[in-house]
Design an enzyme around this catalytic site. Sequence first.
Site, short mmCIF file in Angstrom:
data_model
loop_
_atom_site.label_atom_id
_atom_site.label_comp_id
_atom_site.label_asym_id
_atom_site.label_seq_id
_atom_site.Cartn_x
_atom_site.Cartn_y
_atom_site.Cartn_z
N GLU A 58 9.72 1.79 10.74
CA GLU A 58 10.78 2.79 10.55
C GLU A 58 10.10 4.15 10.57
O GLU A 58 9.39 4.50 9.63
CB GLU A 58 11.52 2.51 9.23
CG GLU A 58 12.91 3.10 9.20
CD GLU A 58 12.94 4.49 8.60
OE1 GLU A 58 12.76 5.46 9.38
OE2 GLU A 58 13.14 4.59 7.40
N GLY A 108 6.93 5.60 7.99
CA GLY A 108 6.08 6.80 7.99
C GLY A 108 6.22 7.53 9.31
O GLY A 108 7.24 7.43 9.98
N SER A 109 5.14 8.22 9.67
CA SER A 109 5.22 9.08 10.85
C SER A 109 5.18 8.25 12.14
O SER A 109 4.63 7.14 12.18
CB SER A 109 4.06 10.06 10.86
OG SER A 109 2.85 9.36 10.99
N THR A 110 5.74 8.81 13.18
CA THR A 110 5.72 8.14 14.49
C THR A 110 4.28 7.96 14.97
O THR A 110 3.93 6.91 15.52
CB THR A 110 6.56 8.93 15.50
OG1 THR A 110 7.91 8.97 15.01
CG2 THR A 110 6.56 8.30 16.88
N ALA A 111 3.43 8.97 14.70
CA ALA A 111 2.03 8.87 15.17
C ALA A 111 1.33 7.68 14.52
O ALA A 111 0.69 6.87 15.22
CB ALA A 111 1.30 10.16 14.84
N THR A 112 1.46 7.53 13.20
CA THR A 112 0.81 6.40 12.53
C THR A 112 1.48 5.09 12.95
O THR A 112 0.80 4.08 13.15
CB THR A 112 0.85 6.57 10.99
OG1 THR A 112 0.25 7.83 10.67
CG2 THR A 112 0.11 5.47 10.29
N GLY A 113 2.80 5.12 13.11
CA GLY A 113 3.51 3.92 13.56
C GLY A 113 3.00 3.43 14.91
O GLY A 113 2.80 2.23 15.13
N LYS A 171 0.87 -1.19 0.00
CA LYS A 171 0.00 0.00 0.00
C LYS A 171 0.90 1.23 0.00
O LYS A 171 1.45 1.61 1.03
CB LYS A 171 -0.88 -0.01 1.26
CG LYS A 171 -2.22 0.68 1.15
CD LYS A 171 -2.18 2.15 0.84
CE LYS A 171 -2.01 3.01 2.08
NZ LYS A 171 -1.94 4.45 1.77
N CYS A 194 13.85 10.84 6.45
CA CYS A 194 13.68 10.52 7.88
C CYS A 194 14.98 10.74 8.65
O CYS A 194 14.97 11.06 9.82
CB CYS A 194 13.17 9.11 8.06
SG CYS A 194 14.09 7.90 7.10
N GLU A 248 9.26 16.71 14.15
CA GLU A 248 9.83 16.50 12.82
C GLU A 248 9.10 17.40 11.82
O GLU A 248 7.89 17.31 11.66
CB GLU A 248 9.63 15.02 12.45
CG GLU A 248 10.30 14.65 11.16
CD GLU A 248 10.11 13.16 10.83
OE1 GLU A 248 9.00 12.65 11.02
OE2 GLU A 248 11.09 12.55 10.36
P1 NDP Z 1 1.78 8.79 7.61
O1 NDP Z 1 2.58 8.10 8.62
O2 NDP Z 1 0.38 9.13 7.95
O3 NDP Z 1 1.70 7.91 6.26
C1 NDP Z 1 2.60 6.89 5.92
C2 NDP Z 1 1.81 5.74 5.27
O4 NDP Z 1 0.87 5.19 6.19
C3 NDP Z 1 0.99 6.16 4.07
O5 NDP Z 1 0.96 5.10 3.13
C4 NDP Z 1 -0.36 6.37 4.68
O6 NDP Z 1 -1.39 6.33 3.77
C5 NDP Z 1 -0.44 5.22 5.64
N1 NDP Z 1 -1.39 5.37 6.72
C6 NDP Z 1 -1.93 6.50 7.23
N2 NDP Z 1 -2.74 6.21 8.28
C7 NDP Z 1 -2.69 4.86 8.44
C8 NDP Z 1 -3.28 3.94 9.37
N3 NDP Z 1 -4.06 4.35 10.36
N4 NDP Z 1 -3.00 2.64 9.23
C9 NDP Z 1 -2.18 2.21 8.27
N5 NDP Z 1 -1.60 3.02 7.37
C10 NDP Z 1 -1.84 4.33 7.45
O7 NDP Z 1 2.56 10.03 7.12
P2 NDP Z 1 2.01 11.37 6.48
O8 NDP Z 1 1.94 11.20 5.05
O9 NDP Z 1 0.75 11.84 7.14
O10 NDP Z 1 3.19 12.36 6.87
C11 NDP Z 1 3.16 12.96 8.14
C12 NDP Z 1 4.55 13.13 8.69
O11 NDP Z 1 5.16 11.84 8.84
C13 NDP Z 1 5.53 13.88 7.82
O12 NDP Z 1 5.36 15.25 7.92
C14 NDP Z 1 6.84 13.39 8.39
O13 NDP Z 1 7.13 14.12 9.55
C15 NDP Z 1 6.56 11.94 8.74
N6 NDP Z 1 7.01 11.00 7.72
C16 NDP Z 1 8.09 10.24 7.98
C17 NDP Z 1 8.58 9.39 7.02
C18 NDP Z 1 9.78 8.55 7.25
O14 NDP Z 1 10.50 8.24 6.30
N7 NDP Z 1 10.04 8.09 8.48
C19 NDP Z 1 7.97 9.28 5.70
C20 NDP Z 1 6.78 10.07 5.55
C21 NDP Z 1 6.34 10.90 6.52
P3 NDP Z 1 -1.85 7.68 3.05
O15 NDP Z 1 -0.65 8.42 2.61
O16 NDP Z 1 -2.56 7.13 1.94
O17 NDP Z 1 -2.64 8.42 4.09
#
Ligand code: NDP
Length: 500
Positions: free
Chosen positions: A273, A251-256, A199, A307, A404
């Site tokens: 990560e 992705g983000s720490t919050a979603t992680g 995804k 990141c 971040e």
């Molecule tokens: P997210 O963590 O929200 O998104 C990363 C991935 O997770 C996307 O594919 C997203 O889908 C998906 N996702 C979102 N919500 C859920 C969920 N509840 N369950 C499963 N998967 C989910 O990052 P954002 O795009 O909102 O970016 C926000 C911040 O995160 C950035 O400003 C940055 O600070 C940080 N970030 C860090 C990264 C890293 O490399 N560590 C990479 C990207 C962002 P979708 O995009 O379709 O919502």
Amino acid sequence: MANGSEMVAPLAAVSGFLRQQHGVFIDGEWRPGRGAERLDVFDPATGDVITTVVNANAQDVDDAAQSAHRAFENGAWTGLPAAERERRLLKFADLVEQNAEELAQLETLNQGKSINISRFVDVGGAPAYMRYIAGLTTKITGETFDVSIGAIPGARFNASTRREPVGVVAAIAPWNFPLMIGLWKIMPALAAGCTVVLKPSEVTPLTSVRLMDLAKEAGLPAGVLNLVTGDGRTGKALVDHPLVSKITFTGSTATGKAIARSAADRMLRTSLELGGKNPAIFLADAPIEQAVQGAVMGGFFNNGQVCAASSRLFVARSIYEPFTKALAQAVEGMSIGPGLDPAAQINPVASAGHRQKILDHVQRARQDGARILTGGDSPDRPGYYVRPAVVVDAAADFAISRQEVFGPLVTVTPFDSEDEAVRLANDTDMGLAASVWTNDLKKTMDIVPRIKAGTVWVNCHNLVDPNMPFGGFKESGVGRDFGVRSLEAYTEVKSVCIAY
Ligand code: NDP
């Protein structure tokens, strides 16, 4: 603005791809989504819609998970000899290499990044990474060991371990390096014998869509690699699907954290990560020119959407003034333009929402009392541009020092002793990466073990290699990508004890 350079003209294959009606890839075939909802995909350089993708619903996710589960259970993949799986993954790498320019252009059109980065890092680096991981397919081993079981008099035992693929892997990728990080998730899973549902981020799905046809051409059997495009709801449905055994997420720490909570209910295996608020420490002996170049590379590469970006710079007081002045000058001089202009050093950020988030961070920093030496605003032109920013006088408890930003922005803070530098560097909830800039070996060897981060670079920053483990301490995540052990996270250990 960058001027006088030749813009890259998109290949006919790229224009053709953008005109297609893309579906979801399930059971080795493209299908329309079960629902009617589609997502616009934007070119960050203009803000124009360039194509649309399916916003996959729960039924699509179920179809994809069922397909991956069937392919796992019927041995379509694990039933092949390991050498044959390796051969097909190596062919997959060859196909990425053969289609590199198309993939690089698609990445730049969709993500906004410089075509140089797409060509030489995202896509250019992919085949080497893919071949490294493909080679591990034939090197999955267990152990044999002696045991001292005394329960059955006279019996002897042969005890060993096997590493078995964990099952269906949900791979959720972000928007900063869409193809590259997508491959970091799917390759070790496939090499370990798992099947996958990918995804990508809703912001940057295009190279992942293109990748599916290459995987099929490489000979991945139907159902082994599936793709659902969609927003966070699609990701959530995938995480919650009962047939998923393992989640690998960047992705983000919050979603992680949200994923880890859901995963805990079913004891799902996770590799996470997450973000970073990474320090770079410049000691007094660091040559200013080299230090500034390093700070620009560490903080502004890929428009700071990395990141591991060095977003917090700590500089010895004796060089703080000249360093900060030279850095502000260097950053001010960076040319801004679309990613398809190879001369542009700063390109649009990935989305309108993300640009606004960065601008909000700058405004908050100003309100809190920090000074913006340069940049931090948007030029008056279409597209999601943010001028690169250097921020000073940011106290350690300001939001700009703790959260971040993930954009072209660094804070610069002086320190008076190495102890203070280490304390400031570690004053964060995150721990992904750090760098130390000095030619003093003794100080290097003193500081490196004291930094709480998964990677510490010395006199360089942002360098990754397939053979070098990468991942975070603290809230920057769980697990490590890369390295000869990278398949372990996609396997279960089974102990086998035979009495004879
Ligand atoms: P997210 O963590 O929200 O998104 C990363 C991935 O997770 C996307 O594919 C997203 O889908 C998906 N996702 C979102 N919500 C859920 C969920 N509840 N369950 C499963 N998967 C989910 O990052 P954002 O795009 O909102 O970016 C926000 C911040 O995160 C950035 O400003 C940055 O600070 C940080 N970030 C860090 C990264 C890293 O490399 N560590 C990479 C990207 C962002 P979708 O995009 O379709 O919502």
